[in-house]
Design a protein around this motif. Structure first.
Motif, PDB file in Angstrom:
ATOM      1  N   ASN A   3       6.019  49.522  61.828  1.00  0.00           N
ATOM      2  CA  ASN A   3       7.201  49.687  61.556  1.00  0.00           C
ATOM      3  C   ASN A   3       7.956  49.404  63.266  1.00  0.00           C
ATOM      4  O   ASN A   3       8.394  49.375  64.058  1.00  0.00           O
ATOM      5  CB  ASN A   3       6.788  50.978  62.189  1.00  0.00           C
ATOM      6  CG  ASN A   3       6.403  52.039  61.036  1.00  0.00           C
ATOM      7  OD1 ASN A   3       6.653  52.013  59.915  1.00  0.00           O
ATOM      8  ND2 ASN A   3       5.973  52.826  60.926  1.00  0.00           N
ATOM      9  N   MET A   4       7.774  47.942  62.478  1.00  0.00           N
ATOM     10  CA  MET A   4       8.653  46.993  64.014  1.00  0.00           C
ATOM     11  C   MET A   4       9.707  47.808  63.857  1.00  0.00           C
ATOM     12  O   MET A   4      10.183  47.336  65.127  1.00  0.00           O
ATOM     13  CB  MET A   4       8.800  45.858  64.055  1.00  0.00           C
ATOM     14  CG  MET A   4       6.658  45.470  63.815  1.00  0.00           C
ATOM     15  SD  MET A   4       6.231  45.113  65.556  1.00  0.00           S
ATOM     16  CE  MET A   4       6.899  43.937  65.653  1.00  0.00           C
ATOM     17  N   GLU A   5      10.917  47.944  63.046  1.00  0.00           N
ATOM     18  CA  GLU A   5      12.003  48.756  63.223  1.00  0.00           C
ATOM     19  C   GLU A   5      12.439  49.445  64.243  1.00  0.00           C
ATOM     20  O   GLU A   5      13.298  50.297  64.514  1.00  0.00           O
ATOM     21  CB  GLU A   5      12.408  48.196  61.881  1.00  0.00           C
ATOM     22  CG  GLU A   5      12.607  49.554  60.840  1.00  0.00           C
ATOM     23  CD  GLU A   5      11.066  49.343  59.614  1.00  0.00           C
ATOM     24  OE1 GLU A   5      10.082  48.246  60.639  1.00  0.00           O
ATOM     25  OE2 GLU A   5      10.942  49.928  59.577  1.00  0.00           O
ATOM     26  N   ALA A   6      11.226  50.252  63.790  1.00  0.00           N
ATOM     27  CA  ALA A   6      11.155  51.686  64.678  1.00  0.00           C
ATOM     28  C   ALA A   6      11.420  51.135  66.237  1.00  0.00           C
ATOM     29  O   ALA A   6      10.559  51.389  67.536  1.00  0.00           O
ATOM     30  CB  ALA A   6      10.096  52.292  64.678  1.00  0.00           C
ATOM     31  N   VAL A   7      12.732  51.350  67.483  1.00  0.00           N
ATOM     32  CA  VAL A   7      13.188  50.784  68.027  1.00  0.00           C
ATOM     33  C   VAL A   7      13.417  52.104  69.078  1.00  0.00           C
ATOM     34  O   VAL A   7      14.688  52.415  68.651  1.00  0.00           O
ATOM     35  CB  VAL A   7      13.912  49.297  68.994  1.00  0.00           C
ATOM     36  CG1 VAL A   7      13.719  48.834  70.056  1.00  0.00           C
ATOM     37  CG2 VAL A   7      12.601  48.200  67.715  1.00  0.00           C
ATOM     38  N   SER A  14       8.341  50.936  72.363  1.00  0.00           N
ATOM     39  CA  SER A  14       8.530  49.656  71.460  1.00  0.00           C
ATOM     40  C   SER A  14       7.733  50.426  70.217  1.00  0.00           C
ATOM     41  O   SER A  14       6.470  50.838  70.305  1.00  0.00           O
ATOM     42  CB  SER A  14       7.933  48.808  70.848  1.00  0.00           C
ATOM     43  OG  SER A  14       8.497  47.892  72.581  1.00  0.00           O
ATOM     44  N   MET A  15       7.902  51.657  69.382  1.00  0.00           N
ATOM     45  CA  MET A  15       7.162  52.140  68.275  1.00  0.00           C
ATOM     46  C   MET A  15       6.357  51.468  67.390  1.00  0.00           C
ATOM     47  O   MET A  15       5.141  51.712  67.511  1.00  0.00           O
ATOM     48  CB  MET A  15       7.921  53.381  67.162  1.00  0.00           C
ATOM     49  CG  MET A  15       8.454  54.641  67.522  1.00  0.00           C
ATOM     50  SD  MET A  15       9.980  54.872  69.222  1.00  0.00           S
ATOM     51  CE  MET A  15      11.425  54.597  68.260  1.00  0.00           C
ATOM     52  N   GLY A  16       6.522  50.202  67.038  1.00  0.00           N
ATOM     53  CA  GLY A  16       6.455  49.468  66.060  1.00  0.00           C
ATOM     54  C   GLY A  16       5.038  48.034  66.646  1.00  0.00           C
ATOM     55  O   GLY A  16       4.733  48.777  67.917  1.00  0.00           O
ATOM     56  N   MET A  63       0.806  57.535  66.168  1.00  0.00           N
ATOM     57  CA  MET A  63       0.956  58.526  65.846  1.00  0.00           C
ATOM     58  C   MET A  63       2.376  58.852  66.878  1.00  0.00           C
ATOM     59  O   MET A  63       3.092  60.028  66.889  1.00  0.00           O
ATOM     60  CB  MET A  63       0.385  58.794  67.460  1.00  0.00           C
ATOM     61  CG  MET A  63       1.050  58.174  68.426  1.00  0.00           C
ATOM     62  SD  MET A  63       0.044  59.166  70.042  1.00  0.00           S
ATOM     63  CE  MET A  63       1.176  60.768  70.331  1.00  0.00           C
ATOM     64  N   HIS A  64       3.411  57.962  66.600  1.00  0.00           N
ATOM     65  CA  HIS A  64       5.101  57.396  66.973  1.00  0.00           C
ATOM     66  C   HIS A  64       6.196  57.962  65.698  1.00  0.00           C
ATOM     67  O   HIS A  64       6.780  58.136  65.667  1.00  0.00           O
ATOM     68  CB  HIS A  64       5.449  56.870  67.798  1.00  0.00           C
ATOM     69  CG  HIS A  64       4.765  56.563  69.038  1.00  0.00           C
ATOM     70  ND1 HIS A  64       4.329  57.897  70.270  1.00  0.00           N
ATOM     71  CD2 HIS A  64       4.013  56.142  69.989  1.00  0.00           C
ATOM     72  CE1 HIS A  64       3.644  58.006  70.926  1.00  0.00           C
ATOM     73  NE2 HIS A  64       3.627  57.046  71.101  1.00  0.00           N
ATOM     74  N   GLY A  65       5.397  57.396  64.950  1.00  0.00           N
ATOM     75  CA  GLY A  65       6.551  57.082  63.913  1.00  0.00           C
ATOM     76  C   GLY A  65       7.490  56.609  63.931  1.00  0.00           C
ATOM     77  O   GLY A  65       7.664  55.425  64.739  1.00  0.00           O
ATOM     78  N   PHE A  66       8.674  57.009  63.592  1.00  0.00           N
ATOM     79  CA  PHE A  66      10.124  56.765  64.154  1.00  0.00           C
ATOM     80  C   PHE A  66      10.812  57.145  65.153  1.00  0.00           C
ATOM     81  O   PHE A  66      12.142  56.436  65.398  1.00  0.00           O
ATOM     82  CB  PHE A  66      11.090  56.309  62.279  1.00  0.00           C
ATOM     83  CG  PHE A  66      10.813  55.609  61.487  1.00  0.00           C
ATOM     84  CD1 PHE A  66       9.260  55.615  60.936  1.00  0.00           C
ATOM     85  CD2 PHE A  66      11.209  54.901  61.271  1.00  0.00           C
ATOM     86  CE1 PHE A  66       8.896  53.949  60.213  1.00  0.00           C
ATOM     87  CE2 PHE A  66      11.137  52.804  60.970  1.00  0.00           C
ATOM     88  CZ  PHE A  66       9.997  53.642  60.358  1.00  0.00           C
ATOM     89  N   ASN A  67      10.269  57.780  66.044  1.00  0.00           N
ATOM     90  CA  ASN A  67      10.694  58.506  67.560  1.00  0.00           C
ATOM     91  C   ASN A  67       9.437  59.065  68.392  1.00  0.00           C
ATOM     92  O   ASN A  67       8.673  59.548  67.489  1.00  0.00           O
ATOM     93  CB  ASN A  67      11.715  58.859  66.832  1.00  0.00           C
ATOM     94  CG  ASN A  67      11.990  60.154  68.400  1.00  0.00           C
ATOM     95  OD1 ASN A  67      12.590  59.125  69.486  1.00  0.00           O
ATOM     96  ND2 ASN A  67      11.981  61.054  68.748  1.00  0.00           N
ATOM     97  N   ARG A  68       9.643  58.324  69.704  1.00  0.00           N
ATOM     98  CA  ARG A  68       8.609  58.723  70.198  1.00  0.00           C
ATOM     99  C   ARG A  68       9.144  59.799  71.366  1.00  0.00           C
ATOM    100  O   ARG A  68      10.291  59.899  71.466  1.00  0.00           O
ATOM    101  CB  ARG A  68       7.506  57.583  70.880  1.00  0.00           C
ATOM    102  CG  ARG A  68       7.125  58.166  71.871  1.00  0.00           C
ATOM    103  CD  ARG A  68       6.667  57.134  73.001  1.00  0.00           C
ATOM    104  NE  ARG A  68       7.225  56.377  74.441  1.00  0.00           N
ATOM    105  CZ  ARG A  68       6.944  56.853  75.477  1.00  0.00           C
ATOM    106  NH1 ARG A  68       6.897  58.211  75.791  1.00  0.00           N
ATOM    107  NH2 ARG A  68       8.023  55.971  76.191  1.00  0.00           N
ATOM    108  N   LEU A  69       8.037  60.997  71.374  1.00  0.00           N
ATOM    109  CA  LEU A  69       8.193  61.956  72.399  1.00  0.00           C
ATOM    110  C   LEU A  69       8.002  61.412  73.610  1.00  0.00           C
ATOM    111  O   LEU A  69       7.337  61.034  74.219  1.00  0.00           O
ATOM    112  CB  LEU A  69       8.048  63.595  72.493  1.00  0.00           C
ATOM    113  CG  LEU A  69       8.405  64.063  70.775  1.00  0.00           C
ATOM    114  CD1 LEU A  69       7.337  65.474  70.753  1.00  0.00           C
ATOM    115  CD2 LEU A  69       9.278  64.184  70.583  1.00  0.00           C
TER     116      LEU A  69
END
Ligand code: FAD
Length: 679
Positions: A250-254, A371-373, A400-406
């Motif tokens: 999931n490197m695109e998850a920024v 960086s989620m990825g 544990m963060h998928g596409f957005n970390r809290l």
């Protein structure tokens, strides 16, 4: 060739790396940590607002538990995370907070009696229970149903890193600092260590370990403006990529954080909004309730950053020489609160903006933050492709963060992930022998040496800083908060051209020892590969999920895209990564995909969602109305942890057998213990 060997090798001396090192050392393994800088200067020290753990001590946290924390995390991730990992995490977070207290972290504590707080722009009084007096307090953060973020004013990362590093020192764990890992030593199946370069002398060393853990942090600095320290350049992810075998997930998850100050991009913590701060536009108007009536300024970060950008696009931003911005207003919190709980923010405002945040609004804009990825691992932290290679913290995607970390879930992830994965690393060191293949190590050392020789002695003319700036600009312009096909394709095209040019890099300073230009040249090629995994992953993912927002594909598409992107780089001479996808199995989810409770409610459903929901309803009916929440959880999605971490967490409310609930229910500001309202 200088060869150094150990049992447990850890690359990275931030919170995550140190916590793994402590776990391995406590099990009796010889342990060694590498770091670019002294451990206490690691980027973890910059964390401000706090770490999430469902202690439920404050009256605003009553009713909190692992279930609520798990659900918030999954919704925050926009159903992109591994729910098993989110469960492991939510279960262990309270243990980590308490352990840290034991190691000396001076957590901000609950004071019994009435307390004034700001909620939804109103000053209200809450009554903290007598029994909670002196227990660890928590503040509100975005995307959470309870006040769950434990904190030490707004210097939480600093306190944590000092405590954890001091613990590592007390155990005698050596940190080789000012050393940069540049290559992973492996035989295609098993990882054996890294080749690293001493940044002072230029010496190349082979570090060999039974296990190798990459804990090198995020890759924020592939962007031009970031809240990250300048060492967060993604070299750890590049090391894994350059094995040609290991994958990145999931490197695109920024993530873009809503409130970095303009123009420099230094963060003001989410704690500002958690404590009651507001976002205002050029007219002083509080606009978030119009977009997000329920969570307002405290929707998750991806949502707030998008809403702010939308609002600025409507011409509501404040014009400045550095582009439009919005205002963060914490004046309503009062000077005492700011000088006690937000003192770093105060200093940042004074030193970098020349303003007093108790009187003046703070100019802010969404900025690259997290960086989620990262390096793809199993729930035990190990690379599925390379035995003995582990990753943890922001460097990893375990996921544990998928596409957005809290907010508050990253500091927590470093210490919780380190605690859990550290035990698996120690198991690995118990079960495996050191393989000392000096021939293999030499081949990798020679390869790095040749790369350095070519940069110093070759005829390359490309300037590393120019390539890096160009890359950072491309990422900023085309791979930002809102994305679209044409711009992402343009990004990929330009990044590939930059990577092709990087073959012709050269340095004007010919020194082999302390030489920043050489360091830059060695990094920029690797960073370009990391940037390409982000841009290619984003271009390929034709949906919007969490922080990945495609203007041309605005819906979350569970039908086609409920999967994790995997990126590898099997051909060293290729100009782009190979992408593949790992599906997420709805039938194994404890919480099937649904509406997050904020942001857009427009997902394309997965065909299995209704089936899984029906299955869950049946399971719940079979368990009956008196089943404990633990029994329900186990029935829905069993998960494993190292045995010492499995015991249930104690909470004040449990201890008082509901007395706290009854006492505090009298207060009109107190939420129902069973409810999930934190307003
Ligand atoms: C300004 C700011 C505030 C934040 N506030 C919060 C918060 O309040 N709550 C929260 O949950 N999260 C917060 N975060 C996020 C959180 O701080 C980070 O995600 C987390 O600290 C990362 O820890 P880490 O151990 O994974 O990596 P880091 O702390 O970044 O450590 C990385 C380590 O790797 C080493 N390293 C890197 N590359 C190499 C190499 N090639 N060779 C050798 N060593 C290497 C570095 O020297 C360093 O020791 C914040 C982030 C920022 C930017």
């Amino acid at each position: 060739m200088k060869l150094i060997y150990t049992d447990c090798l850890v690359v990275g001396a931030g919170l995550a790396g140190l916590r793994v090192a402590i776990a391995a050392k406590e099990r009796g393994h010889d342990t060694l940590v590498l770091s670019l800088i002294p451990a206490k200067r690691s980027h973890s020290a910059a964390a401000q607002g706090g770490m999430q753990a469902s202690l439920g001590n404050t009256v605003k946290g009553l009713g909190d538990n692992e279930d609520v924390h798990f659900q918030d995390t999954v919704k925050g991730s926009d159903w992109g995370c591994d729910q098993t990992v989110a469960r492991m995490f939510a279960h262990c977070a309270p243990k980590a907070v308490r352990e840290l207290a034991n190691w000396g972290v001076p957590w901000t504590r609950v004071t019994k009696g009435p307390r004034e707080v700001v909620v939804n722009a109103e000053r209200i009084t809450i009554e903290e229970a007598e029994a909670a007096h002196g227990l660890i307090n928590a503040r509100d953060f975005g995307g959470t149903k309870k006040w769950r973020t434990c904190y030490t004013a707004d210097g939480t990362g600093h306190s944590l890193l000092y405590a954890v590093d001091n613990k590592a020192i007390s155990l005698g764990i050596p940190v080789h600092e000012r050393v940069e890992a540049l290559s992973i030593i492996h035989d295609g199946e098993r990882c054996h260590g890294v080749v690293a370069r001493c940044l002072i002398t230029g010496e190349l060393r082979a570090y060999i370990g039974k296990s190798t853990t990459i804990a090198t942090g995020g890759y924020g600095r592939i962007y031009e403006v970031s809240t990250n320290a300048i060492i967060c350049e993604g070299v750890g992810q590049a090391l894994a990529l350059e094995t040609g075998v290991a994958t990145l997930g999931n490197m695109e998850a920024v993530q873009f954080h809503p409130t970095a100050i303009v123009p420099v991009g230094i963060l003001t913590t989410e704690g500002c909004r958690g404590d009651g701060g507001l976002l205002r536009d050029k007219d002083g108007y509080r606009f978030m309730p119009d977009y997000e009536p329920e969570k307002k300024e405290l929707a998750s970060r991806d949502v707030v950053s998008r809403r702010m950008t939308e609002h600025m696009r409507k011409g509501k931003g404040v014009d400045s020489p550095y582009g439009p911005h919005l205002w963060l207003d914490i004046t309503l919190l009062g000077r005492k609160h700011i000088e006690t709980n937000l003192r770093e923010v105060k200093e940042i405002c004074e030193n970098f903006l020349g303003i007093d945040p108790a009187k003046d609004w703070i100019p802010v804009r969404p900025t690259q933050h997290y960086s989620m990825g990262g390096i793809r691992t199993t729930p035990t932290g190990e690379s599925p492709q390379l035995k003995g290679l582990f990753a943890v913290g922001e460097a990893a995607c375990w996921d544990m963060h998928g596409f957005n970390r809290l907010g508050g879930n990253s500091l927590a992830e470093t210490v919780v992930g380190g605690m859990i994965i550290g035990k698996y690393v120690a198991d690995f060191c118990d079960d495996n022998d050191l393989v000392l293949d000096t021939g293999l190590a030499k081949r990798y050392v020679d390869k790095v040496r040749t790369e350095i020789d070519e940069l110093i002695e070759g005829k390359g003319t490309e300037n590393p800083w120019e390539l890096k700036s160009a890359m950072q600009r491309v990422m900023m312009d085309y791979v930002g908060i809102f994305r679209n096909g044409p711009e992402l394709n343009e990004a990929v095209k330009q990044l590939k051209a930059l990577l092709a040019r990087s073959v012709n890099l050269g340095v004007s300073c010919k020194k082999r020892h302390a030489n920043p230009e050489l360091v830059e040249a060695l990094r920029v090629r690797r960073m370009l590969k990391v940037a390409l995994t982000v841009a290619c992953g984003a271009a390929a993912r034709t949906e919007s999920r969490g922080a990945h927002a495609r203007e041309d594909f605005p819906q979350r598409n569970d039908k086609d895209w409920l999967c994790r992107t995997l990126a590898s780089w099997p051909d060293a001479n290729a100009l782009e990564p190979t992408l593949s996808y790992e599906p997420l199995d709805v039938m194994k989810m404890e919480l099937p995909p649904g509406y997050r409770g904020y942001g857009a409610d427009n997902a394309i459903a997965h065909p299995d969602t209704a089936k899984r929901e029906a299955e869950i309803a049946e399971l719940l009916a079979a368990l009956g109305p008196n089943a404990s929440r633990e029994a329900i959880q186990q029935a829905l999605m069993p998960f494993e942890l190292p045995e010492s971490l499995t015991p249930a967490n104690e909470r004040l409310a449990d201890r008082l057998n509901g007395l706290v609930n009854i006492d505090t229910a009298a207060s009109p500001t107190t939420p129902n213990i069973a409810g999930d309202d934190n307003s």
